[in-house]
Design a protein around this motif. Structure first.
Motif, PDB file in Angstrom:
ATOM      1  N   LEU A 204       0.327  -0.906   0.251  1.00 18.99           N
ATOM      2  CA  LEU A 204      -0.081  -0.216  -0.048  1.00 18.99           C
ATOM      3  C   LEU A 204       0.754   1.419   0.188  1.00 18.99           C
ATOM      4  O   LEU A 204       1.642   1.536   0.477  1.00 18.99           O
ATOM      5  CB  LEU A 204      -0.693   0.016   1.229  1.00 18.99           C
ATOM      6  CG  LEU A 204      -1.856  -1.559   1.865  1.00 18.99           C
ATOM      7  CD1 LEU A 204      -2.362  -1.290   2.693  1.00 18.99           C
ATOM      8  CD2 LEU A 204      -3.027  -1.135  -0.037  1.00 18.99           C
TER       9      LEU A 204
ATOM     10  N   THR B 196      -2.635  -1.133  -6.100  1.00 20.17           N
ATOM     11  CA  THR B 196      -3.115  -1.915  -7.370  1.00 20.17           C
ATOM     12  C   THR B 196      -1.964  -2.925  -7.793  1.00 20.17           C
ATOM     13  O   THR B 196      -1.327  -3.226  -7.593  1.00 20.17           O
ATOM     14  CB  THR B 196      -3.289  -1.089  -8.226  1.00 20.17           C
ATOM     15  OG1 THR B 196      -2.042  -0.598  -8.566  1.00 20.17           O
ATOM     16  CG2 THR B 196      -4.440   0.281  -7.938  1.00 20.17           C
TER      17      THR B 196
ATOM     18  N   ARG C 258      -3.631   2.461  -0.059  1.00 26.53           N
ATOM     19  CA  ARG C 258      -3.655   2.534  -1.693  1.00 26.53           C
ATOM     20  C   ARG C 258      -2.920   1.632  -2.068  1.00 26.53           C
ATOM     21  O   ARG C 258      -1.562   1.614  -1.949  1.00 26.53           O
ATOM     22  CB  ARG C 258      -4.575   2.687  -2.059  1.00 26.53           C
ATOM     23  CG  ARG C 258      -5.942   3.303  -0.879  1.00 26.53           C
ATOM     24  CD  ARG C 258      -6.874   4.363  -1.963  1.00 26.53           C
ATOM     25  NE  ARG C 258      -7.995   4.964  -1.616  1.00 26.53           N
ATOM     26  CZ  ARG C 258      -8.848   4.667  -1.871  1.00 26.53           C
ATOM     27  NH1 ARG C 258      -9.468   3.631  -2.620  1.00 26.53           N
ATOM     28  NH2 ARG C 258     -10.457   5.475  -1.340  1.00 26.53           N
TER      29      ARG C 258
ATOM     30  N   SER D 223      -7.210  -3.846  -6.618  1.00 25.92           N
ATOM     31  CA  SER D 223      -7.178  -2.622  -6.084  1.00 25.92           C
ATOM     32  C   SER D 223      -8.015  -3.141  -5.022  1.00 25.92           C
ATOM     33  O   SER D 223      -9.051  -4.158  -3.884  1.00 25.92           O
ATOM     34  CB  SER D 223      -8.037  -2.050  -6.748  1.00 25.92           C
ATOM     35  OG  SER D 223      -9.701  -1.719  -6.500  1.00 25.92           O
ATOM     36  N   CYS D 224      -6.665  -3.103  -3.598  1.00 25.70           N
ATOM     37  CA  CYS D 224      -6.791  -2.600  -2.109  1.00 25.70           C
ATOM     38  C   CYS D 224      -7.350  -1.277  -1.301  1.00 25.70           C
ATOM     39  O   CYS D 224      -6.241  -0.307  -1.842  1.00 25.70           O
ATOM     40  CB  CYS D 224      -5.910  -3.175  -1.941  1.00 25.70           C
ATOM     41  SG  CYS D 224      -5.867  -5.378  -2.543  1.00 25.70           S
ATOM     42  N   ARG D 225      -7.269  -1.146  -0.604  1.00 26.74           N
ATOM     43  CA  ARG D 225      -7.266   0.040   0.411  1.00 26.74           C
ATOM     44  C   ARG D 225      -7.450  -0.643   1.785  1.00 26.74           C
ATOM     45  O   ARG D 225      -8.236  -1.515   2.139  1.00 26.74           O
ATOM     46  CB  ARG D 225      -8.789   0.944   0.221  1.00 26.74           C
ATOM     47  CG  ARG D 225      -9.758   0.318   0.148  1.00 26.74           C
ATOM     48  CD  ARG D 225     -10.542   1.505  -0.022  1.00 26.74           C
ATOM     49  NE  ARG D 225     -12.281   1.204  -0.320  1.00 26.74           N
ATOM     50  CZ  ARG D 225     -12.818   0.340   0.671  1.00 26.74           C
ATOM     51  NH1 ARG D 225     -12.948   0.925   1.922  1.00 26.74           N
ATOM     52  NH2 ARG D 225     -14.282  -0.175   0.983  1.00 26.74           N
TER      53      ARG D 225
END
Length: 295
Positions: free
Chosen positions: A82, A88, A86, A98-100
């Motif tokens: 991250l 990707t 965030r 995609s992550c957060r």
């Protein structure tokens, strides 16, 4: 947590991203470790050191990047780093992931003598998304936080959802909305059954302490086969040194959770030939999850 998903997590992969240096605010990046805190590193003299760790600049593993049940050796572990909360990546077939971060971490001493963190990551690919919370422990020897190999809880858009993760009475208190075996992605929040349980650390392993002792992984929605067995012992983890959560007298009725994908050889875990199976046992006033050795 059930294995039937709109997107098969076991089939997803993402290219490993380099993990070097420090986060944006100078805090160290993450390492990864197993379920037991002794294997993950010493908590050190500062019991709250993990509060200074920057999870928004960490390298995470997640069910969308690896299989739900991962080997403790960590070899070949795919992670996603991250940046400002965030990140990707790509699936094995080139699809985007995609992550957060899933909000602020929750801190507390759940039985190991030092504070640990329950931190969450939301990852999306295609029509589905997973919210996975993990326990992170501080490794004083390497001055970084260590992510457990197994999720504390997992929720998905097409199934059960994570509602709250809180700290209370020396345990992480988790509330989920359980989906149904025949649920769809259009299922509303009102169609899910609320269920709460507590997770503690015992002998270096995570386990449920309430409403029943058991493994951390969810097994409410079993869709496997039923077996009636004698001399059964169920453990909190894939390790015979983990706490025993169920040892009935006489005949026990067990359901496999998922199917063959919940059998795993421990050749890549402990070097032994023992195999483990994740099962559900119904009780007069509820149920529990646990691992049994399979010869």
């Amino acid at each position: 947590m059930r294995r039937r998903m709109c997107i098969a997590a076991a089939g997803l992969a993402v290219a490993a991203l380099a993990v070097t240096g420090c986060g944006a605010n100078g805090t160290p990046r993450a390492a990864h470790g197993g379920s037991g805190s002794p294997r993950a590193g010493s908590s050190g003299p500062a019991p709250d050191a993990i509060r200074r760790f920057d999870f928004g600049s960490a390298a995470w593993h997640h069910p969308m990047l690896n299989t739900m049940l991962r080997a403790r050796t960590q070899h070949g572990d795919r992670t996603l780093t991250l940046h400002d909360g965030r990140g990707t990546g790509s699936t094995a077939d080139g699809g985007p992931v995609s992550c957060r971060g899933a909000g602020a971490p929750v801190y507390g001493d759940i039985g190991g003598g030092a504070q640990v963190a329950a931190a969450g990551l939301v990852c999306s690919a295609g029509v589905n998304d997973y919210t996975a919370y993990y326990v992170w422990r501080w490794d004083a020897a390497h001055h970084t936080a260590v992510q457990d190999d197994q999720p504390l809880v997992v929720g998905e858009h097409c199934g059960s959802e994570v509602r709250t993760v809180a700290y209370r009475d020396h345990a992480f208190r988790i509330t989920v909305g359980l989906g149904r075996l025949d649920s769809s992605c259009a299922e509303s929040d009102h169609d899910r059954t609320p269920y709460s349980y507590s997770v503690v650390q015992r002998d270096g392993f995570l386990m449920r302490s309430a409403p029943e002792k058991g493994a951390v992984r969810e097994c409410a929605l079993n869709d496997g086969d039923m077996h009636q067995l004698k001399g059964v012992t169920l453990y909190a983890d894939r390790d015979a040194s983990s706490p025993v959560v169920y040892r009935p007298k006489g005949l026990a009725t067990l359901w496999t959770v998922g199917a063959h994908d919940y059998y795993e050889s421990t050749d890549d875990l402990t070097g032994k030939t023992t195999r483990w199976q994740f099962v559900r046992a119904n009780l007069p006033h509820g149920y529990l999850c646990g691992y049994r050795q399979v010869s």
